[in-house]
Design a protein around this motif. Structure first.
Motif, short mmCIF file in Angstrom:
data_model
loop_
_atom_site.label_atom_id
_atom_site.label_comp_id
_atom_site.label_asym_id
_atom_site.label_seq_id
_atom_site.Cartn_x
_atom_site.Cartn_y
_atom_site.Cartn_z
N ALA A 140 0.84 -1.19 0.00
CA ALA A 140 0.00 0.00 0.00
C ALA A 140 0.88 1.25 0.00
O ALA A 140 2.00 1.21 0.52
N PRO A 141 0.35 2.37 -0.51
CA PRO A 141 -0.97 2.49 -1.15
C PRO A 141 -0.94 2.10 -2.62
O PRO A 141 0.11 2.18 -3.23
N PRO A 142 -2.11 1.66 -3.15
CA PRO A 142 -3.35 1.49 -2.40
C PRO A 142 -3.39 0.13 -1.71
O PRO A 142 -2.78 -0.84 -2.19
N ALA A 143 -4.07 0.06 -0.59
CA ALA A 143 -4.27 -1.21 0.10
C ALA A 143 -5.32 -2.04 -0.63
O ALA A 143 -6.19 -1.49 -1.32
N ILE A 144 -5.21 -3.35 -0.52
CA ILE A 144 -6.24 -4.23 -1.09
C ILE A 144 -7.57 -3.94 -0.39
O ILE A 144 -7.66 -3.97 0.84
N ASP A 145 -8.57 -3.61 -1.15
CA ASP A 145 -9.87 -3.22 -0.59
C ASP A 145 -10.97 -3.98 -1.31
O ASP A 145 -11.61 -3.48 -2.23
N PRO A 146 -11.24 -5.23 -0.90
CA PRO A 146 -12.23 -6.04 -1.60
C PRO A 146 -13.65 -5.65 -1.25
O PRO A 146 -13.91 -4.97 -0.25
N ASP A 147 -14.58 -6.07 -2.11
CA ASP A 147 -16.00 -5.95 -1.77
C ASP A 147 -16.28 -6.87 -0.59
O ASP A 147 -15.94 -8.06 -0.61
N GLU A 148 -16.91 -6.34 0.44
CA GLU A 148 -17.14 -7.09 1.65
C GLU A 148 -18.38 -7.99 1.54
O GLU A 148 -19.33 -7.67 0.83
N ARG A 149 -18.33 -9.11 2.27
CA ARG A 149 -19.51 -9.95 2.47
C ARG A 149 -20.02 -9.65 3.87
O ARG A 149 -19.81 -10.41 4.82
N ASP A 150 -20.68 -8.52 4.05
CA ASP A 150 -20.99 -8.05 5.39
C ASP A 150 -22.48 -7.87 5.65
O ASP A 150 -22.87 -7.17 6.59
N ASP A 151 -23.31 -8.49 4.82
CA ASP A 151 -24.76 -8.39 5.05
C ASP A 151 -25.20 -9.51 5.99
O ASP A 151 -24.98 -10.70 5.71
N TRP A 152 -25.82 -9.15 7.09
CA TRP A 152 -26.31 -10.15 8.03
C TRP A 152 -27.37 -11.02 7.34
O TRP A 152 -28.19 -10.54 6.60
N LEU A 153 -27.28 -12.32 7.58
CA LEU A 153 -28.18 -13.36 7.06
C LEU A 153 -27.95 -13.61 5.56
O LEU A 153 -27.78 -14.76 5.15
N ASP A 154 -27.93 -12.56 4.72
CA ASP A 154 -27.71 -12.79 3.29
C ASP A 154 -26.32 -13.36 3.03
O ASP A 154 -26.14 -14.13 2.08
N ASP A 155 -25.34 -12.99 3.82
CA ASP A 155 -23.98 -13.47 3.66
C ASP A 155 -23.60 -14.43 4.80
O ASP A 155 -22.47 -14.42 5.30
#
Length: 453
Positions: free
Chosen positions: A227-242
């Motif tokens: 970094a920079p830039p740091a690895i910034d992935p799309d999160e799997r942070d939805d409760w129940l759906d993920d």
């Protein structure tokens, strides 16, 4: 993990490390002479706390508190042009753990706070906060934030799809920090066969290398980077759906431990990439596996296998991982008193490999995984001086990748409460894109001191 305070520019890594070690060693005689109420601790296989039996436990009321204070520092063994920091680790840490019996249940809380000389600030991490007990004579429950682990591998994980903290592991922190916490509900059913069911309402990823403290190889850049830039992935942070679900069915028959595993959730690493945006993400993952462990030739032998059903079943998308068979065989024994030896052979067999190579752009094919990746490990543990001194070496070597990772360590117990540790993380190999060689410039030597109370 959260940041607690603002910037503390005066706390630099080298100064912080020297202060930590000097203060700890200077205070050691006074610490060793004190007597404390409560239960003493020893480190378990993960470096955690394994509290001894307390004859007054049945009469205790309220919270019982334990913990440790300590410091750690690690210095790089090589110059890393990608990272403008000579110290991957420099911290003063306090851990507090509490337990309270509430009828048939036990409440547990464990948290860390520390001053971080690398990132210049205060940090905090709630590692456990859960309630555990018996629902019926045959069903136990543990609900809340907890550390989860299963499988038979020694620092090699096939069916253990619970989050790991590889930044801590490679930086020189205690081995207990390799296991990251999960917010989950665990049900254990006991009978002719035993069943563990773990439901995680929101998928928990590994604490993976982002380039902010440790460098890594980027296939897109064709070089070791940070970094920079740091690895910034799309999160799997939805409760129940993920959410994620993990099962383990196990039983011991005639001294042989059998287990079967199932997992449905997401890869713990951001191993897939959106080709339109270049953004990494955590692809779906399902795993079926089995293991056994049994006495053999004066030691303990284990075998484990797992099949990874990846998001790309055809194998012709280089932006997503292929399906894999994984196999592990291990053996551990004690040829002499206080000397323990362990060996493991691990294989990753990538499915549809020809389709993967055909679909990979020509200039990227050398970065594609081999069809067969072999890994050999060896652990040597030797206890000396009435077991006050423990010397160990854990070695990883991949003949297919032509790379290696060595973890030498010496730990000395000054008293029942005070321990000091020195060790290292040494990486190397031929090609900078293989798993261990990419970390070569992160090689480090570390020192830690810890006082348990």
């Amino acid at each position: 993990m959260v940041r607690l305070t603002g910037n503390t520019r005066g706390y630099r890594p080298m100064v912080g490390a020297l202060l930590i070690l000097a203060l700890g060693l200077a205070a050691a005689p006074a610490w060793a002479q004190q007597t404390w109420s409560g239960t003493q601790s020893t480190e378990d296989d993960w470096g955690g706390d394994d509290w001894g039996d307390d004859p007054w436990a049945s009469e205790q009321t309220g919270w019982q508190w334990y913990g440790f204070v300590g410091g750690a520092a690690a210095a790089r063994l090589h110059n890393d042009p990608a990272v403008d920091e000579d110290y991957p680790l420099a911290e003063t840490r306090l851990q507090i753990e509490g337990e309270r019996v509430l009828g048939d249940y036990t409440a547990t809380i464990k948290g860390d706070v520390w001053l971080d000389g690398v990132e210049d600030g205060g940090r905090g991490d709630l590692r456990e906060a859960n309630l555990q007990g018996r629902l019926t004579d045959a069903i136990d429950i543990e609900a809340g934030r907890q550390i989860l682990t299963w499988g038979t591998g020694d620092l090699v994980f096939l069916n253990d799809l619970f989050p790991k903290d590889y930044v801590s592991f490679f930086s020189g922190r205690n081995d207990e920090y390799l296991k990251a916490p999960s917010d989950a509900i665990k049900l254990s059913f006991y009978g002719d066969a035993n069943l563990d069911v773990v439901y995680t309402p929101r998928g928990e990823a590994n604490r993976f290398i982002t380039g902010e403290r440790l460098s890594y190889f980027s296939p897109r850049r064709g070089a070791v980077t940070a970094a920079p830039p740091a690895i910034d992935p799309d999160e799997r942070d939805d409760w129940l759906d993920d959410s994620e679900l993990a099962l383990r069915l196990y039983q011991t028959v005639d001294g042989v431990e059998y287990a079967g595993y199932a997992f449905h959730g997401y890869d713990k690493q951001p191993s897939a990439v959106d080709p339109a945006t270049g953004t990494p993400y955590f692809p779906r993952l399902s795993v079926l596996g089995a293991s056994l462990r049994r006495p053999a030739a004066g030691g303990i032998a284990n075998a484990e296998t797992a099949y990874y059903f990846a998001d790309d079943s055809g194998g012709d998308d280089p932006n997503r991982p292929n399906e894999q068979w994984r196999f592990l065989f291990g053996y551990e024994h004690e040829p002499l008193a206080d000397l323990t030896l362990g060996w493991q052979y691990y294989l990753e067999w990538t499915q549809d490999h020809d389709a993967l190579i055909d679909a990979t752009p020509a200039d990227q094919r050398r970065y594609a995984p081999d069809e067969y990746r072999h890994l050999l490990t060896n652990r040597v543990t030797w206890q000396l001086l009435r077991q006050d001194l423990t010397i160990s070496l854990f070695s990883f070597f991949s003949p297919s990748d032509a790379d290696y990772f060595f973890r030498p360590q010496a730990e000395y117990r000054f008293s029942d409460r005070l321990t000091g540790t020195v060790g290292g993380n040494v990486f190397g190999g031929e090609d900078p894109w293989t798993f261990h060689t990419q970390l070569q410039d992160n090689s480090n030597a570390y020192a830690r001191i810890r006082y348990n109370f």
